[in-house]
Design an enzyme around this catalytic site. Sequence first.
Site, PDB file in Angstrom:
ATOM      1  CG  HIS A  93     -23.414 -20.226 -23.351  1.00 58.83           C
ATOM      2  ND1 HIS A  93     -24.240 -19.149 -23.188  1.00 58.83           N
ATOM      3  CD2 HIS A  93     -24.052 -21.288 -22.845  1.00 58.83           C
ATOM      4  CE1 HIS A  93     -25.360 -19.555 -22.634  1.00 58.83           C
ATOM      5  NE2 HIS A  93     -25.272 -20.853 -22.419  1.00 58.83           N
ATOM      6  NE  ARG A 115     -24.479 -13.128 -20.896  1.00 60.78           N
ATOM      7  CZ  ARG A 115     -23.595 -12.993 -19.907  1.00 60.78           C
ATOM      8  NH1 ARG A 115     -23.872 -13.444 -18.708  1.00 60.78           N
ATOM      9  NH2 ARG A 115     -22.432 -12.419 -20.124  1.00 60.78           N
ATOM     10  NE  ARG A 127     -27.634  -9.423 -23.372  1.00 56.59           N
ATOM     11  CZ  ARG A 127     -26.508 -10.116 -23.375  1.00 56.59           C
ATOM     12  NH1 ARG A 127     -25.362  -9.485 -23.302  1.00 56.59           N
ATOM     13  NH2 ARG A 127     -26.523 -11.415 -23.454  1.00 56.59           N
ATOM     14  CD  GLU A 187     -22.321  -5.768 -25.983  1.00 54.14           C
ATOM     15  OE1 GLU A 187     -21.761  -6.722 -25.433  1.00 54.14           O
ATOM     16  OE2 GLU A 187     -23.534  -5.789 -26.273  1.00 54.14           O
ATOM     17  CG  ASN A 235     -17.855 -10.773 -21.184  1.00 55.25           C
ATOM     18  OD1 ASN A 235     -17.011 -10.456 -20.365  1.00 55.25           O
ATOM     19  ND2 ASN A 235     -18.979 -11.377 -20.867  1.00 55.25           N
ATOM     20  CG  ASP A 236     -19.333  -8.995 -27.152  1.00 57.41           C
ATOM     21  OD1 ASP A 236     -18.728  -9.861 -27.822  1.00 57.41           O
ATOM     22  OD2 ASP A 236     -20.483  -9.162 -26.718  1.00 57.41           O
ATOM     23  NE  ARG A 282     -17.687 -13.365 -25.503  1.00 52.36           N
ATOM     24  CZ  ARG A 282     -18.819 -12.827 -25.069  1.00 52.36           C
ATOM     25  NH1 ARG A 282     -19.300 -11.742 -25.638  1.00 52.36           N
ATOM     26  NH2 ARG A 282     -19.482 -13.363 -24.079  1.00 52.36           N
ATOM     27  CB  CYS A 318     -23.126  -6.444 -17.110  1.00 56.85           C
ATOM     28  SG  CYS A 318     -23.297  -5.986 -18.833  1.00 56.85           S
TER      29      CYS A 318
HETATM   30  C1  PEP Z   1     -20.359  -8.542 -22.605  1.00 52.99           C
HETATM   31  O1  PEP Z   1     -20.187  -8.563 -23.822  1.00 52.99           O
HETATM   32  O2  PEP Z   1     -19.514  -8.116 -21.793  1.00 52.99           O
HETATM   33  C2  PEP Z   1     -21.598  -9.069 -22.019  1.00 52.99           C
HETATM   34  C3  PEP Z   1     -21.840  -8.944 -20.736  1.00 52.99           C
HETATM   35  O3  PEP Z   1     -22.472  -9.708 -22.823  1.00 52.99           O
HETATM   36  P1  PEP Z   1     -22.303 -11.199 -23.401  1.00 52.99           P
HETATM   37  O4  PEP Z   1     -21.195 -11.863 -22.632  1.00 52.99           O
HETATM   38  O5  PEP Z   1     -23.613 -11.851 -23.187  1.00 52.99           O
HETATM   39  O6  PEP Z   1     -21.978 -10.955 -24.834  1.00 52.99           O
HETATM   40 MG    MG Z   2     -21.761  -8.852 -25.232  1.00 56.83          MG
END
Ligand code: PEP
Ligand code: MG
Length: 586
Positions: A195, A302, A338, A437, A460-461, A471, A508
Site C-alpha cells: 500500500h 480502489r 472496483r 488475479e 499484483n495478486d 507481495r 491494472c
Molecule cells: C492487483 O492485485 O493487481 C490489483 C490491482 O489490486 P490490489 O493491488 O489493490 O490488490
Molecule cells: Mg489485487
Amino acid sequence: MKKGVIKLKGIPAAPGITIGKAYLLDSEQISVRKRRIKADDIHKEISRFKDALSKTKEDILKIKEKISKEMGVEHGEIFSAHLLVLEDIMLIEEVILRLKKEKVGIEYVFLDVLKKYVNVFSKMDDEYLKERISDISDVGKRILKNLIGVKTRTLSNLARPVVLVAYDLSPSDTATMHKKNVIGFVTDIGGRTSHTAIMAKSLEIPSVVGLEEVTRNVKNGDTLIVDGIHGMVIVNPDKATVKHYEDLRGKFKKLEKGLATLKNLPSETKDGHRVVLSANIELPDEVPSVIYHGAEGIGLYRTEYFYMNKEGLPSEEEQYQSYKLVAQKMKPHSTIIRTLDIGGDKFLSQLDVPKEMNPYLGWRGIRFCLAQPDLFKIQLRAILRASVYGTLKIMYPMISGLDELRQANAVLEEVRNDLKKKKIPFDEKIEIGAMIEIPSAAMTSDILAEEVDFFSIGTNDLIQYALAVDRVNEKIAYLYEPAHPAVLRLIKTIIKNGHDSGIWVGMCGEMAGDPSLTFLLLGLGLDEFSTSPMLLPEIKKVIRAVTLRDAKEIAKKALTLPTGREVVAFVNAKLKEYVPELAMEE
Ligand code: PEP
Ligand code: MG
C-alpha cells in the site's frame, strides 16, 4: 565511493531522484521526569490533563479541517480515528486512577499507561489492532507534548524539505505529507505492490521501500540520495556520487519534460493499433493528476479508502457523491470502480475482521462482500445511482471461479431490480468486469468470460498467488518476478480466452506500468493498460515506438525463454533498442 558511505538496495516505489537531508520519523524522544506531587495537587494535575486533552482535540480538528480542504475529505477522515482515541474512557480513567494512587506528575503516569497500551496491542499480532497502535501513539505523543508544552511538528509543517526515513508509513503519515516539504521517502519494510508503494506513486514523491535497515543506518540530518528509479539509497555520498546523481536527475527531468509533450497524442503503435491508457486511483482528488497525465479513463478506482480510519462505515450517500464526482470529472472517459477489496495488506478499521493465519488466502475481496450482502449492496447501489452522471463500470476483485461471479452478479441483479422498482435511474447497460488475479480464475477465464463484459488482470495478486511469494515481504522480493514464464503463460491464457469470447482485456496491476514489459503485453494483445498517472507518459512513449507486428514477435520470443531473468534481459535489450532514452543507466 568514499569509505563510510553507505549504499542500500531496496525496492523502487516511485520514480525520480532526490537529494536531501534525512528526517527520521518518530525519532523525537520526549523525556519525562518522575516528579512526586502532594495530595493537594492532584486536582491541579487532573485539570492540566483535561486541558491537554481539549487542546489536543482542537489541534486534531484543525489538522483534519486543513487536510480535508487541501487534500480532500477522505484524507481528513483519517483523523477521526485519532479523535476516537481521545475519547477512550478506559485510558483516561486509568491515568486518573493511577495519579491518585501513585501521586506522581501526570505526564509520567500518562506516558506509563500509554506504553502499557502500546505494548499490549503490539503483542496481539492482529492487523486491525496494529493500526490502532499507530493511532494511539500518534495521539499519545500529541497529548504529552501539550502537557509539557512542546510544539508538535507534523509532516505538513516541517520547517524545510526533507527525506523521510521510517520503518513504515501509516495512512495518516501519507495523508499529511506534502510534496513541498517531503521530497522523498524511504522505509524499512514493504514490497513493490504494498500500500505504501502504491501511495508513493500517487503522491509522485521519489521513494524506495523494503530497505530492511535504513532506519538503523541513517541519522537525522544525514545527506541522502534517493534513487526511486533503481531502488537505491546512498547515505552521506561523496562529491563524485552527488555529481553522478545530479546528472541522472537532470536526465530524468528532461525525459519527463519530453514525455509531457505526448499528453494529447494517441496511445497507438506505429502501425496504428490503438490501446487504452487508463489510470489507477484511490481517492477522487487524484482525478486532476489523471487528466493532467493524459489518461483515457480510470482503469481501477480502489474503494478501500472509504472504509479506512474512520468512525462508522461509509454511507451510501457518501460513496454516491464521490462516484458521481469522479464520473462527472472523467466524462466522456469511463471509470472502473472496483468493489471493496478488504484483506491482505488492505485492512480496515471499522469492519470486524477476525485475525487469520493467511490473510492473503483468507476472507478478502469478493468473499468478504458476498458474506456481508448488506454492505455490498450499499456500495453497488451507490455506484449504480452515480452511473447516470458519466460512464461507470463495476469490477469485482478476487473472483476465484464461476460460482462466485454468479453470486456477485445475483446480488447486483437484486440491487438493480430494487432501483427499478423505486424508479431510481441508473445506467442499465453498465459494464461488469472481473479482476483476474487468482490462478484458478486465469485457468477458467474461458468460462468466466461468458458472464462479464471485460477482464482486468490484477498482476499484483496474480504474481503472488502463482509464484507463492507474499507481495509485501521484502525478504523474498527477489522471487516476485512479473516476467516469470508461469506468469506470462497465465497472462497469455487470460487475454486469449477473453478475446475468444469477444470481451476486452485490461491490466491494472503494477506490471502495466513497467515500460520494459510494455512490448510484451502489447504483443500478447492487451487492450488496456491501467497504472499510476505519473507512469502513463512513459508507457505511451513505448507503445508509440513499436509496430504491433514487432511487439508480437517480441512476445512470441519472450514466451520461449525458460526463466524470468532471461525474459527481463531480453525485454530490456529490446527497450534499449527501440526507446534508448528510457533505458536509464545506474
Ligand atoms: C492487483 O492485485 O493487481 C490489483 C490491482 O489490486 P490490489 O493491488 O489493490 O490488490
Ligand atoms: Mg489485487
